[in-house]
Motif scaffolding. Structure first.
Motif, PDB file in Angstrom:
ATOM      1  N   SER A   1       0.759  -1.382   0.014  1.00 20.90           N
ATOM      2  CA  SER A   1       0.031   0.131  -0.081  1.00 20.90           C
ATOM      3  C   SER A   1       0.851   1.437   0.035  1.00 20.90           C
ATOM      4  O   SER A   1       0.313   2.275  -0.334  1.00 20.90           O
ATOM      5  N   LEU A   2       2.065   1.242   0.401  1.00 18.26           N
ATOM      6  CA  LEU A   2       3.075   2.278   0.257  1.00 18.26           C
ATOM      7  C   LEU A   2       3.856   2.339  -1.054  1.00 18.26           C
ATOM      8  O   LEU A   2       4.759   3.199  -1.153  1.00 18.26           O
ATOM      9  N   TYR A   3       3.441   1.464  -2.045  1.00 23.59           N
ATOM     10  CA  TYR A   3       4.138   1.473  -3.145  1.00 23.59           C
ATOM     11  C   TYR A   3       5.715   1.163  -2.990  1.00 23.59           C
ATOM     12  O   TYR A   3       6.640   1.774  -3.933  1.00 23.59           O
ATOM     13  N   ASN A   4       5.985   0.333  -2.230  1.00 18.37           N
ATOM     14  CA  ASN A   4       7.410   0.364  -1.859  1.00 18.37           C
ATOM     15  C   ASN A   4       7.712  -1.278  -1.876  1.00 18.37           C
ATOM     16  O   ASN A   4       7.282  -2.005  -1.181  1.00 18.37           O
ATOM     17  N   PRO A   5       8.629  -1.640  -3.027  1.00 17.80           N
ATOM     18  CA  PRO A   5       9.272  -0.796  -3.896  1.00 17.80           C
ATOM     19  C   PRO A   5       8.103  -0.705  -5.097  1.00 17.80           C
ATOM     20  O   PRO A   5       7.240  -1.648  -5.267  1.00 17.80           O
ATOM     21  N   SER A   6       8.435   0.292  -5.991  1.00 19.44           N
ATOM     22  CA  SER A   6       7.744   0.270  -7.188  1.00 19.44           C
ATOM     23  C   SER A   6       8.532  -0.390  -8.299  1.00 19.44           C
ATOM     24  O   SER A   6       9.553  -0.435  -8.488  1.00 19.44           O
ATOM     25  N   HIS A   7       7.562  -0.942  -9.385  1.00 22.12           N
ATOM     26  CA  HIS A   7       7.820  -1.718 -10.218  1.00 22.12           C
ATOM     27  C   HIS A   7       7.745  -0.940 -11.560  1.00 22.12           C
ATOM     28  O   HIS A   7       6.812  -0.400 -11.965  1.00 22.12           O
ATOM     29  N   SER A   8       8.663  -1.261 -12.578  1.00 24.70           N
ATOM     30  CA  SER A   8       8.412  -1.038 -14.125  1.00 24.70           C
ATOM     31  C   SER A   8       8.763  -2.514 -14.780  1.00 24.70           C
ATOM     32  O   SER A   8       8.987  -3.547 -14.101  1.00 24.70           O
ATOM     33  N   ASN A   9       8.826  -2.409 -15.928  1.00 23.30           N
ATOM     34  CA  ASN A   9       9.034  -3.963 -16.585  1.00 23.30           C
ATOM     35  C   ASN A   9      10.425  -4.395 -16.187  1.00 23.30           C
ATOM     36  O   ASN A   9      10.439  -5.811 -16.089  1.00 23.30           O
ATOM     37  N   LYS A  10      11.636  -3.770 -16.159  1.00 19.02           N
ATOM     38  CA  LYS A  10      13.002  -4.229 -15.965  1.00 19.02           C
ATOM     39  C   LYS A  10      13.400  -3.713 -14.725  1.00 19.02           C
ATOM     40  O   LYS A  10      14.770  -4.053 -14.363  1.00 19.02           O
ATOM     41  N   TYR A  11      12.752  -2.627 -14.026  1.00 22.16           N
ATOM     42  CA  TYR A  11      13.515  -2.040 -12.865  1.00 22.16           C
ATOM     43  C   TYR A  11      12.486  -2.002 -11.646  1.00 22.16           C
ATOM     44  O   TYR A  11      11.431  -2.237 -11.695  1.00 22.16           O
TER      45      TYR A  11
END
Length: 167
Positions: free
Chosen positions: A147-157
């Motif tokens: 809920s704190l968006y920790n960690p945030s994700h992208s496709n490769k990172y």
């Protein structure tokens, strides 16, 4: 007969040239794609930082945060001036848990009106939250995080944040 040989030779050289261009394009496309993804994520991070600074500067908070601040941090209930100085990519390593490259972002801000450490920590947490949230929303990966968006994700990172540095 000589004309036919010259025509054939030009066609073969042309095919080799086109083949070389295609091979180089395919090799560089992966690098360009990774850099583009990182650039998009950093733009999203900056958008999130600006949103967090605007929320902190205008002192508009959710009810639960407002109630907490009213008791413990009354200085945060009035508008503050906060400026973004820089964003630092602090580390970059491969995370085998997520099979992605880990990036840690650190935000540097300035404020003449926020001087107490506990106030800076609260405002910094909100800035980092909005940074991570913006990245997750950009890549539609909110379901991969907490809920704190920790960690945030992208496709490769995967993106984490260090404490905001105040100067």
């Amino acid at each position: 007969m000589i004309l036919k040989e010259n025509t054939g030779q030009i066609a073969i050289e042309f095919i080799f040239l086109i083949s070389l261009i295609i091979i180089l394009s395919l090799i560089s496309i992966n690098f360009i794609e990774s850099e583009n993804e990182l650039n998009i994520a950093l733009l999203a991070a900056k958008e999130g930082i600006v949103e967090g600074i605007m929320i902190d500067s205008s002192a508009i908070y959710p009810k639960s945060s407002y109630d907490d601040y009213e008791e413990d941090k009354p200085n945060l209930l009035k508008p503050n001036s906060i400026q973004l100085n820089k964003i630092i990519i602090k580390s970059s390593e491969y995370d085998s848990k997520y099979n992605k490259t880990k990036i840690q972002l650190q935000v540097h801000v300035t404020s003449e009106t926020v001087n107490e450490k506990k106030d800076q920590d609260s405002l910094g947490d909100r800035i980092n939250f909005n940074l991570r949230k913006a990245i997750s929303e950009t890549y539609n990966t909110s379901d991969l995080t907490n809920s704190l968006y920790n960690p945030s994700h992208s496709n490769k990172y995967i993106f984490t944040t260090a404490n905001v540095v105040w100067s």
